[in-house]
Design a protein around this motif. Structure first.
Motif, PDB file in Angstrom:
ATOM      1  N   ASP A  50       0.782  -1.239   0.000  1.00  0.00           N
ATOM      2  CA  ASP A  50       0.000   0.000   0.000  1.00  0.00           C
ATOM      3  C   ASP A  50       0.815   1.292   0.000  1.00  0.00           C
ATOM      4  O   ASP A  50       0.389   2.289  -0.559  1.00  0.00           O
ATOM      5  N   GLY A  52       4.272   2.046  -0.778  1.00  0.00           N
ATOM      6  CA  GLY A  52       5.263   2.361  -1.812  1.00  0.00           C
ATOM      7  C   GLY A  52       6.658   2.652  -1.298  1.00  0.00           C
ATOM      8  O   GLY A  52       7.563   2.923  -2.095  1.00  0.00           O
ATOM      9  N   THR A  55       9.564   0.667  -2.990  1.00  0.00           N
ATOM     10  CA  THR A  55       9.567   0.603  -4.458  1.00  0.00           C
ATOM     11  C   THR A  55      10.981   0.508  -5.040  1.00  0.00           C
ATOM     12  O   THR A  55      11.887   1.243  -4.635  1.00  0.00           O
ATOM     13  N   LYS A  64       6.690  -3.024  -6.040  1.00  0.00           N
ATOM     14  CA  LYS A  64       6.781  -2.915  -4.589  1.00  0.00           C
ATOM     15  C   LYS A  64       7.465  -4.187  -4.092  1.00  0.00           C
ATOM     16  O   LYS A  64       6.909  -5.286  -4.206  1.00  0.00           O
ATOM     17  N   ASN A 111       9.732   5.499  -7.854  1.00  0.00           N
ATOM     18  CA  ASN A 111       8.457   5.543  -8.569  1.00  0.00           C
ATOM     19  C   ASN A 111       8.491   6.628  -9.658  1.00  0.00           C
ATOM     20  O   ASN A 111       8.010   6.426 -10.779  1.00  0.00           O
ATOM     21  N   GLN A 132      -0.341   8.133  -6.705  1.00  0.00           N
ATOM     22  CA  GLN A 132      -1.270   7.481  -5.771  1.00  0.00           C
ATOM     23  C   GLN A 132      -0.655   6.243  -5.127  1.00  0.00           C
ATOM     24  O   GLN A 132      -1.103   5.789  -4.080  1.00  0.00           O
ATOM     25  N   SER A 133       0.347   5.666  -5.773  1.00  0.00           N
ATOM     26  CA  SER A 133       0.875   4.404  -5.251  1.00  0.00           C
ATOM     27  C   SER A 133       1.864   4.605  -4.105  1.00  0.00           C
ATOM     28  O   SER A 133       2.351   3.625  -3.548  1.00  0.00           O
ATOM     29  N   ASN A 134       2.158   5.850  -3.761  1.00  0.00           N
ATOM     30  CA  ASN A 134       3.097   6.089  -2.657  1.00  0.00           C
ATOM     31  C   ASN A 134       2.463   6.997  -1.605  1.00  0.00           C
ATOM     32  O   ASN A 134       1.751   7.941  -1.949  1.00  0.00           O
TER      33      ASN A 134
END
Ligand code: FES
Ligand code: FES
Length: 159
Positions: A50, A52, A55, A64, A111, A132-134
């Motif tokens: 969730d 990140g 990464t 991830k 990222n 959004q992924s981090n």
């Protein structure tokens, strides 16, 4: 009696170097990087995909490393933040004060390297979506976005 998984020696290509390491089939990539290869840039956060913080790039794709088995990276090119030396993304983070505690920073930087490689002409919406992924718990999001857009502007490819 508890079953002990068999270890085997494998070669992982990390930051351009061939590194031999003993791994089991179930070990996570983040654990191998941090605890067996001494590359502590990828940070353990949620450990469930969730936040990140962990990464890294595998064959140029952001992943991830907490939800990837190390065996899945055999034969691929792994890049961690230690493999980046003074990139424009790193410099932009410094110039834009895009961190406070810095815990999330390596994950964001990896990222964003992936973002720029895949979308060199990314617009605001793509950047917003990609980030959004981090998660940054210090809420440095505006500064991080500022750093991303500065790099995108400086690398702008002709349409
Ligand atoms: S530690 Fe991997 S996504 Fe949070
Ligand atoms: S700078 Fe502290 S978590 Fe992002």
């Amino acid at each position: 009696m508890e079953r002990v998984p068999a270890e085997r020696a494998v070669m992982l290509k990390v930051n351009g170097e061939e590194r031999w390491v003993h791994i089991t089939a179930m070990e996570r990539l983040i654990d191998i990087l941090r605890y067996k290869l001494g590359l502590t840039g990828a940070k353990p956060g949620c450990l469930n995909g969730d936040c990140g913080a962990c990464t890294v790039l595998v064959d140029g794709v952001t992943i991830k490393s907490c939800i990837r088995h190390a065996v899945q990276a055999i034969g691929k090119e792994i890049v961690t933040v230690e493999g980046l030396k003074g990139t424009d993304v790193q410099k932009a983070f410094i110039e834009h004060n895009a961190f406070q505690c810095g815990y999330c920073t390596p994950g964001f930087i990896m990222n964003i390297e992936g973002l720029i490689a895949k979308h060199p002409n990314a617009d605001e919406a793509v950047v917003e979506d990609w980030l959004q992924s981090n998660i940054c718990r210090c809420t440095s999001y505006q500064e991080i976005k500022g750093a991303v857009h500065a790099v995108l502007r400086s690398r702008k490819m002709p349409e």
